[in-house]
Design a protein around this motif. Structure first.
Motif: not given
Length: 315
Positions: A39-44, A66-69, A75-76, A115-120
């Motif tokens: 999913y995608t999020v906006k980040s400063g 950011i595209r984040l896995e 996500l919730l 560690a359980n999140q990855r920026v693609i």
């Protein structure tokens, strides 16, 4: 409308069926939310390791996509967060070029996440900067405070700040927009005497601006205060076009709070109260509002009586 009547056996079968539906839905939701999604999020963006000898100005917004896995659970929880996580971008590469390839820093960026999140990927994947001559400017320090005073105590004089000015360094187009620099908010409870503290300057949000020093000494004069009532003559401004102006009443009653130390210094002559005749000429008001144009800095105005006055004009 006919009412469906069920016997005991039918009600039991219906109850079992509804429970199966609910259980199946919960099992499906648990399975679905445990899967990984992109999913995608906006980040400063926060810039770090900026070169000391180069003044730079970003040519794009300080917000990236950011595209984040991550799993559905993450996500919730991220959706429920009130603040969004920013990312740091290393600017050490600006020593010999005017752009930064963010795609080359995915390892550095991923270390800023669990560690359980990855920026693609990050968009835009390249950040561009404009370099200009570095300039210096001194600006005054503004001390922020939020104090809770004991009864009959308050600030009784101007704050003393040392040093009064700080030096900011950076690109000319950014430096000229800064009129003052604020401190972190000074907080204290049950205050009944002067406050002496070292206040750190607010954290610099721009990596291309340097501030020195980073902390100042602040003294907030606190003392016992009391109420004082004065009668001040009322004057009419912009009345030259009239042969005479009569105000009713000709004086106003001011209620001010003043420290016991300065109580005797507060006299009628230290105040000036006026009405502006242009309010009648331009706007046709039937009564003129009272304006306090002069008052000692160590006084706090509580009440003006009356707030509006009648008048008689002879042209």
């Amino acid at each position: 409308m006919p009412i469906l009547k069920l016997n005991k056996t039918q009600r039991r079968k219906l109850s079992i069926f509804v429970k199966c539906i609910i259980f199946s839905f919960l099992a499906w939701a648990l399975f679905a939310i445990s899967n990984s999604y992109v999913y995608t999020v906006k980040s400063g963006v926060q810039y770090v390791n900026a070169p000391d000898n180069r003044a730079f100005h970003p040519l794009q917004s300080d917000t990236v996509t950011i595209r984040l896995e991550a799993t559905g659970w993450q996500l919730l929880f991220r959706t429920l967060q009130t603040t969004r996580q920013g990312i740091q971008v290393d600017l050490s590469g600006l020593q010999n070029r005017s752009w930064i390839v963010v795609a080359n820093q995915l390892g550095f960026i991923n270390r800023q996440f669990p560690a359980n999140q990855r920026v693609i990927s990050v968009s835009p994947d390249t950040l561009y900067f404009d370099f200009s001559k570095q300039t210096e400017r001194k600006v005054p320090v503004k001390a922020l405070y939020n104090l809770r005073f004991n009864k009959q105590y308050d600030v009784i004089d101007e704050l003393r700040i040392s040093p009064e000015y700080v030096t900011i360094t950076g690109p000319l187009e950014d430096v000229v927009q800064i009129e003052h620099w604020e401190t972190d908010t000074i907080r204290s409870e049950s205050v009944n005497s002067d406050v002496h503290t070292v206040a750190h300057l607010k954290q610099n949000r721009r990596a291309n601006i340097n501030v020195y020093p980073t902390a100042v000494e602040v003294t907030i004069p606190v003392g016992e205060i009391t109420e004082k009532i004065l009668e001040v003559p009322l004057k009419a401004e912009n009345a030259q076009q009239f042969s005479s102006v009569k105000l009713f009443p000709g004086k106003v009653r001011l209620t001010v709070m003043v420290s016991l130390r300065d109580y005797m210094k507060v006299t009628n002559n230290a105040f000036e109260a006026v009405v502006n005749m242009d309010d009648w000429v331009d706007n046709g008001v039937t009564s003129l509002p009272v304006i306090i144009t002069q008052m000692p800095k160590f006084c706090k105005l509580v009440k003006v009586e009356p707030q509006n006055v009648d008048f008689f004009v002879r042209k």
